[in-house]
Design a protein around this motif. Structure first.
Motif, PDB file in Angstrom:
ATOM      1  N   SER A 257       0.828  -1.201   0.000  1.00  0.00           N
ATOM      2  CA  SER A 257       0.000   0.000   0.000  1.00  0.00           C
ATOM      3  C   SER A 257       0.867   1.258   0.000  1.00  0.00           C
ATOM      4  O   SER A 257       0.604   2.216  -0.743  1.00  0.00           O
ATOM      5  CB  SER A 257      -0.922  -0.005   1.226  1.00  0.00           C
ATOM      6  N   LEU A 258       1.927   1.248   0.809  1.00  0.00           N
ATOM      7  CA  LEU A 258       2.814   2.405   0.910  1.00  0.00           C
ATOM      8  C   LEU A 258       3.570   2.653  -0.392  1.00  0.00           C
ATOM      9  O   LEU A 258       3.586   3.771  -0.922  1.00  0.00           O
ATOM     10  CB  LEU A 258       3.798   2.197   2.066  1.00  0.00           C
ATOM     11  N   PHE A 259       4.191   1.597  -0.933  1.00  0.00           N
ATOM     12  CA  PHE A 259       4.982   1.750  -2.150  1.00  0.00           C
ATOM     13  C   PHE A 259       4.095   2.043  -3.361  1.00  0.00           C
ATOM     14  O   PHE A 259       4.494   2.781  -4.265  1.00  0.00           O
ATOM     15  CB  PHE A 259       5.812   0.493  -2.398  1.00  0.00           C
ATOM     16  N   GLY A 260       2.901   1.452  -3.384  1.00  0.00           N
ATOM     17  CA  GLY A 260       1.980   1.729  -4.481  1.00  0.00           C
ATOM     18  C   GLY A 260       1.529   3.177  -4.487  1.00  0.00           C
ATOM     19  O   GLY A 260       1.482   3.831  -5.538  1.00  0.00           O
ATOM     20  N   PHE A 261       1.214   3.709  -3.295  1.00  0.00           N
ATOM     21  CA  PHE A 261       0.803   5.113  -3.205  1.00  0.00           C
ATOM     22  C   PHE A 261       1.956   6.040  -3.579  1.00  0.00           C
ATOM     23  O   PHE A 261       1.755   7.050  -4.270  1.00  0.00           O
ATOM     24  CB  PHE A 261       0.315   5.427  -1.789  1.00  0.00           C
ATOM     25  N   ALA A 262       3.174   5.704  -3.127  1.00  0.00           N
ATOM     26  CA  ALA A 262       4.341   6.532  -3.452  1.00  0.00           C
ATOM     27  C   ALA A 262       4.592   6.559  -4.959  1.00  0.00           C
ATOM     28  O   ALA A 262       4.966   7.595  -5.520  1.00  0.00           O
ATOM     29  CB  ALA A 262       5.569   6.005  -2.717  1.00  0.00           C
ATOM     30  N   THR A 263       4.376   5.426  -5.625  1.00  0.00           N
ATOM     31  CA  THR A 263       4.547   5.370  -7.078  1.00  0.00           C
ATOM     32  C   THR A 263       3.599   6.338  -7.773  1.00  0.00           C
ATOM     33  O   THR A 263       3.986   7.070  -8.691  1.00  0.00           O
ATOM     34  CB  THR A 263       4.293   3.940  -7.592  1.00  0.00           C
ATOM     35  N   TRP A 264       2.336   6.337  -7.327  1.00  0.00           N
ATOM     36  CA  TRP A 264       1.342   7.240  -7.927  1.00  0.00           C
ATOM     37  C   TRP A 264       1.617   8.699  -7.562  1.00  0.00           C
ATOM     38  O   TRP A 264       1.573   9.582  -8.425  1.00  0.00           O
ATOM     39  CB  TRP A 264      -0.053   6.837  -7.448  1.00  0.00           C
ATOM     40  N   PHE A 265       1.918   8.963  -6.306  1.00  0.00           N
ATOM     41  CA  PHE A 265       2.068  10.334  -5.822  1.00  0.00           C
ATOM     42  C   PHE A 265       3.289  11.015  -6.443  1.00  0.00           C
ATOM     43  O   PHE A 265       3.223  12.185  -6.846  1.00  0.00           O
ATOM     44  CB  PHE A 265       2.185  10.335  -4.300  1.00  0.00           C
ATOM     45  N   PHE A 266       4.409  10.286  -6.519  1.00  0.00           N
ATOM     46  CA  PHE A 266       5.642  10.869  -7.050  1.00  0.00           C
ATOM     47  C   PHE A 266       5.836  10.585  -8.545  1.00  0.00           C
ATOM     48  O   PHE A 266       6.844  11.012  -9.122  1.00  0.00           O
ATOM     49  CB  PHE A 266       6.851  10.342  -6.278  1.00  0.00           C
ATOM     50  N   SER A 267       4.897   9.844  -9.140  1.00  0.00           N
ATOM     51  CA  SER A 267       4.998   9.475 -10.564  1.00  0.00           C
ATOM     52  C   SER A 267       6.352   8.844 -10.873  1.00  0.00           C
ATOM     53  O   SER A 267       7.040   9.211 -11.832  1.00  0.00           O
ATOM     54  CB  SER A 267       4.776  10.713 -11.456  1.00  0.00           C
ATOM     55  N   ASN A 268       6.716   7.882 -10.034  1.00  0.00           N
ATOM     56  CA  ASN A 268       8.001   7.193 -10.181  1.00  0.00           C
ATOM     57  C   ASN A 268       7.788   5.693  -9.974  1.00  0.00           C
ATOM     58  O   ASN A 268       7.501   5.251  -8.861  1.00  0.00           O
ATOM     59  CB  ASN A 268       9.004   7.726  -9.158  1.00  0.00           C
TER      60      ASN A 268
END
Length: 222
Positions: free
Chosen positions: A96-107
């Motif tokens: 959940s954390l890494f998935g959200f970070a991928t979307w939020f930072f577009s990385n």
């Protein structure tokens, strides 16, 4: 550094999503027929959702969807008190954390690194668990279900799982740093089937040496 020159594999062919969708659907049906617990079914749905959303909308929206679904799975396991291990709950939170970070930072590196990080953490945790408990993880786990296996068999199963975790972590790193994003997504989808098959082999190996605990020992342990 990502070596694009090593991107020898082609992007996802249009037939690949259809094949993967059908395979995941069949696996899901088999799990339903086999009465697999709710959390495991949700994890299968999560993998299916990620691949489907990725194919039509890209990795960022796919990562966000998986992030939300993983958080829902975690909350369901906690508040509904469904059978779940600390390892499973940790995996859901990290996803959940890494998935959200991928979307939020577009990385995409966040969701790509997740598989390597979590498998290394699991390998270390399994080793430390056995070190402090002075007994194999599988031995203790089966005993909790009133089943007995020799500790040396449990240690073999532990070692096989540690090797698997480290192998997946290494292969995942190699793929996302040397090949395209599409190839990595295909690998991530394939990994679902590899996990199921590998755990099936370990379970079959352990079950050959398994026997029910005597009624007296279960009474004492309670």
């Amino acid at each position: 550094m990502i070596h694009q020159s090593r991107n020898l594999l082609c992007p996802i062919d249009p037939i690949v999503p259809c094949v993967c969708h059908c395979a995941l659907f069949l696996l899901l049906c088999l799990c339903v027929l086999a009465e697999i617990p709710v959390l495991e079914l949700l994890q299968l749905l999560s993998s299916l959702l990620f691949f489907a959303v990725y194919y039509y909308h890209g990795i960022y929206l796919a990562s966000l969807c998986v992030s939300v679904l993983s958080l829902i799975q975690f909350l369901v396991s906690v508040f509904a008190k469904l059978p779940s291990t600390t390892m499973n709950q940790s995996s859901l939170l990290l996803l959940s954390l890494f998935g959200f970070a991928t979307w939020f930072f577009s990385n995409p590196l966040f969701i790509q690194w997740k598989i390597t990080i979590i498998n290394v953490v699991f390998a270390i945790s399994l080793f430390m668990y056995r070190y402090f408990k002075r007994e194999a993880f599988f031995t203790i786990t089966f005993r909790a279900s009133k089943l007995i296996i020799p500790d040396h068999i449990g240690r073999v199963a532990d070692n096989a799982l540690v090797v698997f975790f480290l192998a997946v972590a290494t292969i995942n790193y190699w793929i996302f740093t040397h090949y395209s994003e599409a190839v990595w997504v295909s690998f991530k989808t394939l990994l679902l089937f590899v996990n199921v098959v590998y755990m099936l082999f370990i379970t079959l190996y352990v079950s050959r040496h398994m026997k029910a605990a005597p009624s007296g020992s279960s009474a004492i342990s309670s």
